[in-house]
Design an enzyme around this catalytic site. Structure first.
Site, PDB file in Angstrom:
ATOM      1  N   ARG A   1     -10.829  57.709 -26.347  1.00  0.00           N
ATOM      2  CA  ARG A   1     -11.749  58.684 -26.056  1.00  0.00           C
ATOM      3  C   ARG A   1     -12.097  58.759 -24.404  1.00  0.00           C
ATOM      4  O   ARG A   1     -12.089  59.775 -23.750  1.00  0.00           O
ATOM      5  CB  ARG A   1     -13.372  58.087 -26.658  1.00  0.00           C
TER       6      ARG A   1
ATOM      7  N   VAL B   1      -9.731  57.818 -22.296  1.00  0.00           N
ATOM      8  CA  VAL B   1      -8.638  58.626 -21.542  1.00  0.00           C
ATOM      9  C   VAL B   1      -8.791  60.138 -21.530  1.00  0.00           C
ATOM     10  O   VAL B   1      -8.586  60.624 -20.663  1.00  0.00           O
ATOM     11  CB  VAL B   1      -7.499  58.125 -22.374  1.00  0.00           C
TER      12      VAL B   1
ATOM     13  N   ARG C   1       4.252  49.888 -36.055  1.00  0.00           N
ATOM     14  CA  ARG C   1       5.347  49.311 -35.515  1.00  0.00           C
ATOM     15  C   ARG C   1       6.717  49.910 -35.625  1.00  0.00           C
ATOM     16  O   ARG C   1       6.846  50.608 -36.717  1.00  0.00           O
ATOM     17  CB  ARG C   1       5.452  47.892 -35.891  1.00  0.00           C
TER      18      ARG C   1
ATOM     19  N   ASP D   1      -3.817  37.612 -26.798  1.00  0.00           N
ATOM     20  CA  ASP D   1      -2.446  36.720 -26.430  1.00  0.00           C
ATOM     21  C   ASP D   1      -1.781  37.552 -25.262  1.00  0.00           C
ATOM     22  O   ASP D   1      -0.597  37.257 -25.051  1.00  0.00           O
ATOM     23  CB  ASP D   1      -1.684  36.681 -27.606  1.00  0.00           C
TER      24      ASP D   1
ATOM     25  N   GLY E   1      -0.495  46.184 -33.803  1.00  0.00           N
ATOM     26  CA  GLY E   1      -1.694  45.906 -34.712  1.00  0.00           C
ATOM     27  C   GLY E   1      -2.855  46.722 -34.126  1.00  0.00           C
ATOM     28  O   GLY E   1      -2.981  46.664 -32.971  1.00  0.00           O
TER      29      GLY E   1
ATOM     30  N   THR F   1      -5.655  43.982 -28.537  1.00  0.00           N
ATOM     31  CA  THR F   1      -5.141  43.062 -29.567  1.00  0.00           C
ATOM     32  C   THR F   1      -6.221  42.144 -29.927  1.00  0.00           C
ATOM     33  O   THR F   1      -6.740  41.486 -29.150  1.00  0.00           O
ATOM     34  CB  THR F   1      -3.682  42.462 -29.509  1.00  0.00           C
TER      35      THR F   1
ATOM     36  N   ARG G   1      -1.560  35.235 -34.619  1.00  0.00           N
ATOM     37  CA  ARG G   1      -0.105  35.229 -34.187  1.00  0.00           C
ATOM     38  C   ARG G   1       0.186  33.976 -33.816  1.00  0.00           C
ATOM     39  O   ARG G   1       0.014  33.188 -34.332  1.00  0.00           O
ATOM     40  CB  ARG G   1       0.286  36.485 -33.583  1.00  0.00           C
TER      41      ARG G   1
ATOM     42  N   ASP H   1       1.753  43.132 -25.870  1.00  0.00           N
ATOM     43  CA  ASP H   1       2.796  42.894 -24.931  1.00  0.00           C
ATOM     44  C   ASP H   1       4.242  43.693 -25.540  1.00  0.00           C
ATOM     45  O   ASP H   1       4.892  44.134 -24.694  1.00  0.00           O
ATOM     46  CB  ASP H   1       3.182  41.290 -25.056  1.00  0.00           C
TER      47      ASP H   1
ATOM     48  N   ASP I   1      -5.866  39.099 -30.850  1.00  0.00           N
ATOM     49  CA  ASP I   1      -5.206  37.897 -30.643  1.00  0.00           C
ATOM     50  C   ASP I   1      -5.625  37.566 -29.224  1.00  0.00           C
ATOM     51  O   ASP I   1      -5.625  36.274 -28.936  1.00  0.00           O
ATOM     52  CB  ASP I   1      -3.675  37.902 -30.862  1.00  0.00           C
TER      53      ASP I   1
ATOM     54  N   GLU J   1      -3.574  30.715 -37.659  1.00  0.00           N
ATOM     55  CA  GLU J   1      -2.302  31.396 -38.413  1.00  0.00           C
ATOM     56  C   GLU J   1      -0.973  30.721 -37.927  1.00  0.00           C
ATOM     57  O   GLU J   1      -0.034  30.497 -38.573  1.00  0.00           O
ATOM     58  CB  GLU J   1      -2.176  32.851 -38.809  1.00  0.00           C
TER      59      GLU J   1
END
Ligand code: ADP
Ligand code: F6P
Length: 320
Positions: free
Chosen positions: A21, A23, A72, A129, A11, A125, A171, A103, A127, A222
């Site tokens: 940029r 990098v 994905r 997470d 995502g 991300t 997620r 991850d 999230d 969610e």
């Protein structure tokens, strides 16, 4: 290492462009070549790869989304898929790759590293997470977007003496919901990590009603066991308060990155290239207690990251 690749995967998250940029600019400053790989691992499998020069990443630091597109890529998890990716690395002279994603993307990076293509992951991300790092690029912008929208929602919730149940992304994790809930002063925050009976939320509504509260904001992640719609219906049925569910959705993934995300992305992008320049791969860049560090990718993927239970408790205490 003379030539490295860079891709964004999973995502999208605001700040991915700033990382790309950093990098490219870091690598160019060290005399290395950079190949942009489009649409995550798809681009590696299909050979959608092209050189990125210093000026190719101008004017993107403030943009959401990702200039390299993202996707994905289920095929990458197959033996044929990863072999095609390795073959294309050889074809394009790519000796190492910076993988910007979550991850899942880091598992792909680990698999590539095992096949002789050293990779360095940059956590991105909304999230937050990713278990090996305190912070992920995009989280701050997404929280600010959510808070901005919920502030607007509060106006109409208040005018109508209603209850708004607001679903935020994340997620399977509640980090985004918890921090957003604190920032908007939500009555309750419902997260996947901590079980919560809706009757307890209803009790809290009744208690605060008696002390003069007339409108209510509930935040639900969610990943929580019940949907915002079901929770709103239950609250309305049991309290008689008109209730509405609002799903914030993908708007949380867009928008110009915040200062924090631009700075984190810039520092992490630089750190990733520093490693590859020294021939070090199989690492993930992490933010740990205020410092940018790196960890072994295998160890990083084994780590766990609990929800901040103190923050959860405080959020509850100060919302009565
Ligand atoms: P995120 O990187 O945000 O966690 P995903 O879990 O969707 O997002 O993963 C992004 C991509 O990373 C997947 O589409 C796939 O190409 C690759 N990937 C995910 N899991 C694995 C895995 N176990 N092994 C190899 N590649 C993986
Ligand atoms: O990982 C980012 C995220 O936005 C999650 O919060 C959400 O569960 C998921 O991606 C949505 O994925 P998609 O864009 O495939 O609907």
């Amino acid at each position: 290492m003379k030539t490295i690749g860079v891709l964004t995967s999973g995502g999208d998250a605001p700040g991915m462009n700033a990382a790309v940029r950093a990098v490219v600019r870091t690598a160019c400053s060290m005399g290395m070549n950079v190949m942009g790989i489009e649409r995550g691992y798809n681009g590696l499998i299909e050979g959608v790869v092209y050189p990125l020069e210093v000026r190719d990443v101008s004017g993107i630091i403030h943009r959401g989304g990702t200039r390299l597109f993202t996707a994905r890529c289920p095929e990458f998890k197959t033996e044929e898929g990863i072999q095609k990716a390795v073959d294309n690395c050889k074809k394009f002279g790519i000796e190492g790759i910076v993988v910007i994603g979550g991850d899942g993307s880091f598992r792909g990076a680990r698999d590539l590293s095992l096949r002789g293509i050293p990779c360095v992951g940059i956590p991105a991300t909304i999230d937050n997470d990713i278990t090996s790092t305190d912070y992920t690029i995009g989280f701050d912008t997404a929280m600010n977007t959510a808070v901005d929208m919920i502030d607007k929602l509060r106006d109409t919730t208040q005018s109508h003496d209603r209850c708004s149940v607001v679903e935020v992304m994340g997620r399977h994790a509640g980090h985004l919901a918890l921090q957003t809930g604190i920032a908007v002063g939500a009555l309750s925050v419902l997260v996947p990590e901590i079980p919560c009976d809706i009757d307890n939320v209803i009790k809290k509504i009744e208690i605060t009603r008696k002390t003069g509260k007339e409108h209510f904001i509930i935040i639900v992640a969610e990943g929580f066991e019940k949907s915002a719609h079901d929770i709103a219906k239950e609250i309305e049925a049991k309290t008689g308060i008109e209730s509405r569910a609002t799903i914030l959705g993908h708007v949380q993934r867009g928008g110009n990155p915040s200062v924090r995300d631009r700075v984190m992305a810039s520092l992490m992008g630089n750190a990733a290239v520093e490693l590859l320049r020294r021939g070090v791969g199989n690492r993930v860049i992490c933010y740990d207690k205020g410092l940018i560090i790196n960890r072994d990718i295998f160890e990083a993927l084994q780590m766990t990251k609990p929800l901040d239970s103190d923050a959860y408790r405080i959020a509850d205490t100060i919302s009565f």
